[in-house]
Design an enzyme around this catalytic site. Structure first.
Site: not given
Length: 315
Positions: A148-150
């Site tokens: 999700p960060y990416g």
């Protein structure tokens, strides 16, 4: 040159502020001093800056502060603020990543458009690639984030490109590959590894250690950021360190620079790419990027910083 650095108290942000000051710039640092890790560490990062007459710190939330006033008269804005970390981006914390990585960036871009900002440099991430289709990875490879960060960093990057093409906002998005160096965030692998070597505590290694990264020294990154700000080129470019190294090789090198850490191996974690390697041709040709710090020198700087800190605290 007058510059604004968002995320100025962070690992890369504080190094960037120091570099800009060394180049003669006037710097306004903006930071909310969030508690992703200890705010005391961030204040320590700022300690080298606060004594300069050309540095001003503004503690503020970028979603609330009047950015038109903050950016007024600025030659370049370096947008480094955001919520970092792959593993923390799963689950209920995703809303924090969405707010700090996407919504804040959209507000920065809106302001850049409205005031006719001269230059915007955005700190993107190699996490947008995930497990890339080819290596070394060029910017035209289809991004496929595995965390999700990416996803949030890619969304912010897409916003930058959208505002660039639709409104002519002069923005450069730099995909940073595994940045390391003194003052690295305490949750990051090198910081934990060096700390383990000095405290004799175990270092948890997720996976077989053959996962590889294009490790990039922070000094090379901040130099490139200012080069990009001074260049007329806009778009998306990789910033890698110029060589790909496995974690097993890093651990062996650290064992020669300091006390060998005790490794405790465990399974791979969701969201961790197996490999990263940057093709840096575009950055070289567009704004003269030349990484000059090899891994032995850069890791050695982290070891010496840790050794000095421990000697100071023991005195």
């Amino acid at each position: 040159m007058r510059s604004v650095v968002t995320g100025a108290a962070g690992f890369i942000g504080s190094h960037l502020c120091e570099h800009l000051l060394s180049c003669g710039d006037e710097v306004l640092g903006v930071d909310a001093l969030t508690d992703f890790y200890e705010p005391a560490r961030k204040r320590e990062n700022l300690s080298r800056l606060l004594g300069s007459e050309r540095f001003t710190l503004l503690r503020a939330d970028l979603l609330k502060v009047p950015l038109e006033t903050v950016f007024a008269g600025t030659d370049a804005v370096y947008h480094l603020a955001g919520q970092p970390g792959v593993r923390g981006s799963w689950g209920t914390e995703f809303g924090v990543y969405l707010e700090r990585n996407v919504l804040v960036t959209q507000r920065v871009l809106e302001t850049a458009r409205d005031i006719g900002l001269r230059r915007l440099v955005f700190a993107s991430s190699s996490s947008v690639y995930g497990n890339a289709e080819t290596y070394p990875t060029v910017e035209t490879v289809r991004p496929s984030p595995v965390s999700p960060y990416g996803v949030t960093k890619l969304a912010a990057e897409h916003l930058c490109e959208t505002y660039r093409t639709a409104f002519g906002v002069p923005v450069v998005s730099l995909r940073l590959f595994s940045v390391y160096g003194p003052r690295q965030r305490p949750d990051m692998a090198f910081a934990r590894l060096v700390a383990a070597a000095f405290t004799h505590r175990p270092f948890p290694l997720y996976g077989d250690g053959e996962q590889s990264r294009d490790f990039t020294y922070v000094g090379d990154v901040v130099t490139a950021m200012r080069q990009a700000a001074l260049s007329p080129w806009s778009g998306v470019a990789n910033l890698g360190g110029g060589s790909e190294v496995t974690m097993n090789q890093v651990i062996a090198l650290l064992g020669r620079l300091a006390t060998p850490p005790r490794i405790v191996r465990g399974p791979s974690r969701p969201g961790d790419a197996q490999r990263t390697a940057a093709d840096i041709t575009l950055a070289q040709e567009s704004f003269g990027y030349r990484p000059g710090t090899n891994l032995r020198t850069g890791l050695g700087a982290m070891v010496e910083t840790q050794r000095t800190a421990r000697m100071t605290s023991a005195a």
